[in-house]
Design a protein around this motif. Structure first.
Motif, PDB file in Angstrom:
ATOM      1  N   THR A 203      -2.123   7.168   3.256  1.00 47.83           N
ATOM      2  CA  THR A 203      -2.538   8.441   2.673  1.00 47.83           C
ATOM      3  C   THR A 203      -3.871   8.321   1.950  1.00 47.83           C
ATOM      4  O   THR A 203      -4.753   9.172   2.096  1.00 47.83           O
ATOM      5  CB  THR A 203      -1.467   8.950   1.696  1.00 47.83           C
ATOM      6  N   ALA A 204      -4.035   7.271   1.150  1.00 48.03           N
ATOM      7  CA  ALA A 204      -5.282   7.090   0.406  1.00 48.03           C
ATOM      8  C   ALA A 204      -6.459   6.931   1.355  1.00 48.03           C
ATOM      9  O   ALA A 204      -7.536   7.509   1.138  1.00 48.03           O
ATOM     10  CB  ALA A 204      -5.166   5.883  -0.525  1.00 48.03           C
ATOM     11  N   ALA A 205      -6.281   6.158   2.419  1.00 48.60           N
ATOM     12  CA  ALA A 205      -7.360   5.968   3.393  1.00 48.60           C
ATOM     13  C   ALA A 205      -7.722   7.290   4.064  1.00 48.60           C
ATOM     14  O   ALA A 205      -8.895   7.567   4.312  1.00 48.60           O
ATOM     15  CB  ALA A 205      -6.947   4.940   4.446  1.00 48.60           C
TER      16      ALA A 205
ATOM     17  N   SER B 127      -6.340  -2.157  13.014  1.00 45.54           N
ATOM     18  CA  SER B 127      -5.790  -2.439  11.689  1.00 45.54           C
ATOM     19  C   SER B 127      -6.370  -1.509  10.632  1.00 45.54           C
ATOM     20  O   SER B 127      -7.370  -0.824  10.852  1.00 45.54           O
ATOM     21  CB  SER B 127      -6.078  -3.894  11.296  1.00 45.54           C
ATOM     22  N   SER B 128      -5.733  -1.505   9.453  1.00 49.19           N
ATOM     23  CA  SER B 128      -6.236  -0.702   8.342  1.00 49.19           C
ATOM     24  C   SER B 128      -7.606  -1.202   7.885  1.00 49.19           C
ATOM     25  O   SER B 128      -8.418  -0.421   7.375  1.00 49.19           O
ATOM     26  CB  SER B 128      -5.241  -0.734   7.179  1.00 49.19           C
TER      27      SER B 128
ATOM     28  N   LEU C 201      -5.528   5.696  11.922  1.00 52.23           N
ATOM     29  CA  LEU C 201      -4.688   6.186  10.824  1.00 52.23           C
ATOM     30  C   LEU C 201      -3.457   6.910  11.336  1.00 52.23           C
ATOM     31  O   LEU C 201      -2.401   6.859  10.711  1.00 52.23           O
ATOM     32  CB  LEU C 201      -5.498   7.118   9.918  1.00 52.23           C
ATOM     33  N   ALA C 202      -3.576   7.588  12.466  1.00 57.45           N
ATOM     34  CA  ALA C 202      -2.437   8.306  13.030  1.00 57.45           C
ATOM     35  C   ALA C 202      -1.287   7.349  13.364  1.00 57.45           C
ATOM     36  O   ALA C 202      -0.119   7.740  13.348  1.00 57.45           O
ATOM     37  CB  ALA C 202      -2.861   9.062  14.283  1.00 57.45           C
ATOM     38  N   GLU C 203      -1.631   6.082  13.621  1.00 56.05           N
ATOM     39  CA  GLU C 203      -0.613   5.081  13.931  1.00 56.05           C
ATOM     40  C   GLU C 203       0.038   4.513  12.667  1.00 56.05           C
ATOM     41  O   GLU C 203       1.063   3.859  12.731  1.00 56.05           O
ATOM     42  CB  GLU C 203      -1.242   3.931  14.726  1.00 56.05           C
TER      43      GLU C 203
ATOM     44  N   GLU D 147     -13.765   9.689  13.950  1.00 55.29           N
ATOM     45  CA  GLU D 147     -12.727   9.988  14.934  1.00 55.29           C
ATOM     46  C   GLU D 147     -11.950   8.730  15.296  1.00 55.29           C
ATOM     47  O   GLU D 147     -10.711   8.757  15.419  1.00 55.29           O
ATOM     48  CB  GLU D 147     -13.366  10.593  16.193  1.00 55.29           C
ATOM     49  N   GLN D 148     -12.653   7.617  15.448  1.00 58.88           N
ATOM     50  CA  GLN D 148     -11.984   6.348  15.730  1.00 58.88           C
ATOM     51  C   GLN D 148     -11.047   5.968  14.582  1.00 58.88           C
ATOM     52  O   GLN D 148      -9.911   5.528  14.805  1.00 58.88           O
ATOM     53  CB  GLN D 148     -13.011   5.242  15.942  1.00 58.88           C
ATOM     54  N   ALA D 149     -11.525   6.137  13.357  1.00 64.87           N
ATOM     55  CA  ALA D 149     -10.707   5.818  12.184  1.00 64.87           C
ATOM     56  C   ALA D 149      -9.472   6.710  12.119  1.00 64.87           C
ATOM     57  O   ALA D 149      -8.372   6.241  11.802  1.00 64.87           O
ATOM     58  CB  ALA D 149     -11.542   5.975  10.913  1.00 64.87           C
ATOM     59  N   GLN D 150      -9.629   7.989  12.441  1.00 62.91           N
ATOM     60  CA  GLN D 150      -8.496   8.911  12.414  1.00 62.91           C
ATOM     61  C   GLN D 150      -7.450   8.532  13.444  1.00 62.91           C
ATOM     62  O   GLN D 150      -6.241   8.654  13.189  1.00 62.91           O
ATOM     63  CB  GLN D 150      -8.981  10.339  12.663  1.00 62.91           C
TER      64      GLN D 150
END
Length: 370
Positions: free
Chosen positions: A273-275, A231-232, A265-267, A259-262
């Protein structure tokens, strides 16, 4: 469930029916159409059909009489889509309409103020956002519903705004109250994770890295129990944890978290965009020592994201400019550093954050560049 299957033509037809009834003076009939469209939109949202829901709410608003509920839901969807300024416009209209109709003292009005305040905070208008949250607090307490989900939500949002303003004692008090309400069962795990995340942010601002990391571990556990790890909310937790690990000197772990966050975010690339821009700022902090040019590239990309999405005047954009100015100063690019820091200072003043900790740091950096 049948309403969820409304086609575009059926939505348009319902809207036209509402307009015709309104023109004929049949306000109750027009209101029935608006209510039907709002219900259809909410049911579409429940099954993940955001485009259908958006169409229903937009048609409900144009069909009339204008419904505060339709405006509030439309504003929430526009925020999810990243259209913050149009979302704020719609929610301000909802607030004004509730006031005109004498409906500004109920729980729905409190939620509308919370939603509007969140968007204004996203846009960097933190003092104005705090006014919205204080207004919501007054409504909820007057209704004697503070020990509820909405009371917890207000307390968390007040803490978030207080952190932005550098009012750390107020933020701590609001978070403790929110945590007490959550522990009493007034809210769910999402809000529980958000409380832990904001405590972590507060401790990070105050330099207590161990306390910040401990709160982030709790936030991660709660968020994972709720909806897995995609989730976000997980993005926010991972980025914050990366910032903590970076300042603890554990750059390898920091990079891993980012890297995990990216990957997450790719999903959600269309709405995050802000994140992504915030993540790039932390990634730049990780890279500054070993590869300052790479760090500068991350900050340039982050600034492009803020500007291309209408968020060039938000608080985080000012933080990004300040961070880039400091980096450029360390790289010997004095004139560019001064330009960035001056722009950050001007923006913070515009946002009413000149006296915040970020504003004070920018002022000191400008002096050191002179």
């Amino acid at each position: 469930q049948q309403r969820v299957q409304l086609t575009h033509s059926e939505v348009v037809l319902l809207g036209s029916l509402g307009q015709i009834r309104g023109a004929l003076g049949d306000r109750s009939g027009a209101a029935d159409v608006t209510d039907a469209l709002v219900l259809a939109g909410s049911e579409a949202e429940a099954v993940g059909r955001s485009a259908v829901a958006m169409r229903c709410y937009e048609t409900a608003v144009s069909a009339g009489p204008v419904s505060p509920a339709a405006l509030a839901r439309l504003g929430a969807l526009r925020r999810q889509a990243g259209d913050l300024r149009r979302a704020a416009e719609v929610l301000r209209e909802a607030v004004e309409l509730e006031q005109e109709r004498g409906e500004a003292g109920d729980v729905t009005a409190a939620w509308t103020l919370i939603a509007l305040g969140e968007i204004e905070r996203d846009l960097g208008q933190v003092p104005l956002a705090m006014e919205r949250f204080l207004g919501a607090e007054a409504i909820v307490k007057s209704l004697q519903q503070w020990n509820s989900h909405v009371g917890t939500a207000v307390a968390i949002r007040m803490a978030e705004a207080a952190i932005d303003l550098g009012e750390y004692d107020d933020a701590r008090e609001s978070l403790r109250e929110a945590e007490s309400l959550w522990q009493l069962g007034a809210s769910d795990s999402t809000e529980g994770a958000r409380i832990q995340l904001r405590f972590a942010e507060l401790w990070l601002h105050q330099g207590d890295l161990a306390a910040s990391a401990a709160r982030l571990d709790q936030a991660h556990r709660l968020a994972t129990e709720l909806d897995g790890s995609r989730s976000s909310l997980h993005v926010d937790i991972l980025v914050q944890l990366a910032a903590v690990r970076c300042r603890q000197g554990n750059l390898e772990d920091s990079r891993s978290r980012l890297e995990q966050a990216q990957q997450i975010l790719a999903e959600h690339s269309a709405t995050q965009t802000a994140a992504q821009a915030v993540l790039l700022g932390v990634l730049a902090e990780v890279e500054m020592v070993d590869d300052p040019r790479r760090a500068l590239a991350h900050l340039n990309r982050a600034q492009q994201l803020w500007e291309s999405n209408g968020l060039a005047e938000c608080r985080n954009a000012a933080v990004n400019l300040a961070r880039r100015g400091a980096l450029r100063q360390s790289m010997g690019a004095r004139e560019q550093a001064v330009d960035d820091l001056a722009a950050a200072g001007t923006l913070l003043e515009l946002l009413g954050l000149k006296q915040s900790p970020t504003g004070a740091i920018v002022s000191l950096q400008l002096v050191s560049c002179a």
